[in-house]
Enzyme design. Structure first.
Site, PDB file in Angstrom:
ATOM      1  N   HIS A 171       0.809  -1.202  -0.078  1.00  0.00           N
ATOM      2  CA  HIS A 171       0.357  -0.158   0.327  1.00  0.00           C
ATOM      3  C   HIS A 171       0.676   1.546  -0.177  1.00  0.00           C
ATOM      4  O   HIS A 171       0.283   2.182  -0.075  1.00  0.00           O
ATOM      5  CB  HIS A 171      -0.754  -0.270   1.616  1.00  0.00           C
ATOM      6  CG  HIS A 171      -1.857  -0.524   0.947  1.00  0.00           C
ATOM      7  ND1 HIS A 171      -3.195  -1.587   0.130  1.00  0.00           N
ATOM      8  CD2 HIS A 171      -2.270  -2.069   2.128  1.00  0.00           C
ATOM      9  CE1 HIS A 171      -3.328  -2.037   0.647  1.00  0.00           C
ATOM     10  NE2 HIS A 171      -3.416  -2.906   2.050  1.00  0.00           N
TER      11      HIS A 171
ATOM     12  N   ASP B 252      -3.025 -10.774  -2.063  1.00  0.00           N
ATOM     13  CA  ASP B 252      -3.548 -10.656  -1.067  1.00  0.00           C
ATOM     14  C   ASP B 252      -4.968  -9.790  -1.009  1.00  0.00           C
ATOM     15  O   ASP B 252      -5.046  -9.447  -1.895  1.00  0.00           O
ATOM     16  CB  ASP B 252      -2.954  -9.049  -0.999  1.00  0.00           C
ATOM     17  CG  ASP B 252      -3.403  -8.346   0.867  1.00  0.00           C
ATOM     18  OD1 ASP B 252      -2.079  -8.659   1.829  1.00  0.00           O
ATOM     19  OD2 ASP B 252      -4.471  -7.504   0.831  1.00  0.00           O
TER      20      ASP B 252
ATOM     21  N   HIS C 297      -7.068  -6.887  -0.161  1.00  0.00           N
ATOM     22  CA  HIS C 297      -6.818  -5.928  -0.684  1.00  0.00           C
ATOM     23  C   HIS C 297      -5.676  -5.387  -1.670  1.00  0.00           C
ATOM     24  O   HIS C 297      -4.586  -5.685  -2.057  1.00  0.00           O
ATOM     25  CB  HIS C 297      -6.250  -5.170   0.067  1.00  0.00           C
ATOM     26  CG  HIS C 297      -6.803  -5.352   1.853  1.00  0.00           C
ATOM     27  ND1 HIS C 297      -6.227  -5.925   2.602  1.00  0.00           N
ATOM     28  CD2 HIS C 297      -7.871  -4.503   2.978  1.00  0.00           C
ATOM     29  CE1 HIS C 297      -7.026  -6.373   3.745  1.00  0.00           C
ATOM     30  NE2 HIS C 297      -8.073  -4.924   3.753  1.00  0.00           N
TER      31      HIS C 297
ATOM     32  N   ASP D  99      -4.843 -12.773   3.951  1.00  0.00           N
ATOM     33  CA  ASP D  99      -6.197 -12.290   3.914  1.00  0.00           C
ATOM     34  C   ASP D  99      -7.474 -12.729   2.754  1.00  0.00           C
ATOM     35  O   ASP D  99      -8.303 -12.256   3.288  1.00  0.00           O
ATOM     36  CB  ASP D  99      -6.172 -11.070   4.608  1.00  0.00           C
ATOM     37  CG  ASP D  99      -5.211 -10.188   3.499  1.00  0.00           C
ATOM     38  OD1 ASP D  99      -4.548 -10.635   2.904  1.00  0.00           O
ATOM     39  OD2 ASP D  99      -4.412  -8.962   3.690  1.00  0.00           O
TER      40      ASP D  99
END
Length: 336
Positions: A116, A154, A156, A242
């Protein structure tokens, strides 16, 4: 498969209760040892800060280093810095650079995570840096230069990786929970890259509650085809656990079967693959997943130990709409 780990990675410590905490690595190491992996300590590079500053704004890097000297601090409500953060983040970058240079298949058991983190920290329209400090995956890809691919699984979207690689002809593929339903709110199919990077940025957003049946379809119909055409000389996998059905921070329905399926797909390319730990906050999933990954890489053992999950009819209808849009963009640049 080598596992790169150092106690230094645990010195990035939260000032309060936080899902991204040092004990994540204890569970990863437990799984690695159960699988019989060789665990090796990475070596800090003398040029590591020069490499970091070649990707991230110098002013941002200086801010992070100052906050490390001052001790515990918060960059934002999600992202913290401690006195050990800089050493941990710099060693993570050193580890991936060294693995890229050696062209080896390895798991880098590092933290803090990085996908990120954009050029100046917070990337694109995200409200925070999402636990990340420096973008280890993007730094490794740019250091490796021509022919490197980054596959981000991931849950996200890797908005920082997208931002950094967006105008580069390095392949970036991200599968993630749909941005309308989860942080960071980016990663739509129409974000295809720009300049010489046009067509090399591929986002595959998936509706919440997507199961293995749908995820495997995505791998077969899009990811495998694009990877074979790109023919990478090295692949970096931003490995977030995740998207698993038991993770507390997202709403996907994947089992370890989906993870092993995508790992096997990439390993079949017979190119070096660097697995880099990103997210994943169910400690038991991290342990079991790491063990299964290493057994697959070392012995070809496909043993998820979990039943395949199925996608409900309502979610499947949403998926069909989304995947049609994804293919309309990807198909402009790659044969599907």
């Amino acid at each position: 498969m080598l596992v790169y780990y150092s106690p230094i990675f645990k010195k990035h410590t939260p000032p309060f209760r936080h899902p991204e905490a040092p004990d994540r690595l204890d569970h990863l190491l437990e799984g690695a040892r159960e699988a019989g992996a060789e665990i090796k300590e990475p070596v800090m590079r003398e040029d590591v800060w020069h490499i970091i500053e070649s990707i991230h704004d110098k002013s941002y890097v200086e801010l992070v280093r100052r906050l490390c000297r001052e001790g515990h601090a918060e960059i934002d409500g999600d992202t913290y810095i401690s006195s050990g953060t800089c050493d941990a983040a710099a060693l993570a970058v050193s580890a991936i650079i060294n693995a890229v240079e050696r062209k080896e298949t390895a798991l880098i058991a590092a933290r803090p995570p990085g996908h990120h983190a954009g050029v100046a920290g917070r990337a694109l329209s995200a409200p925070s840096q999402g636990f990340c400090i420096f973008n280890t995956a993007a730094i490794g890809a740019l250091y490796g230069e021509e022919g490197v691919a980054v596959l981000d699984i991931d849950v996200h979207h890797g908005n920082g990786t997208q931002e950094i690689l967006y105008d580069r002809d390095l392949l970036y593929i991200s599968t993630h929970q749909h941005p309308l339903t989860l942080y960071p709110g980016t990663g739509y199919p129409e974000e295809v890259g720009e300049g010489k990077g046009e067509g090399y940025n591929i986002n595959i957003p998936l509706p919440p509650h997507t199961g293995d049946d749908v995820y495997i379809k995505v791998i077969d119909e899009i990811i495998t085809s694009v990877l074979r055409q790109y023919n990478p000389r090295l692949v970096i996998i931003s490995l977030g656990w995740d998207a698993h059905k038991e993770d507390p921070l997202a709403d996907m329905k994947l089992s370890l079967k989906s993870y092993l399926y995508v790992f096997e797909t990439v390993l079949r390319l017979q190119k070096p693959v660097i697995f880099l730990l990103e997210g994943g906050y169910n400690r038991e999933v991290i342990r079991r997943g790491t063990k299964a990954l290493i057994r697959l890489a070392d012995a070809g053992e496909f043993a998820p130990g979990e039943s395949q999950t199925s996608t409900d009819v309502h979610t499947l209808e949403k998926f069909e709409e989304i995947i049609k849009e994804v293919k309309s963009y990807v198909g402009r640049y790659w044969r599907l």
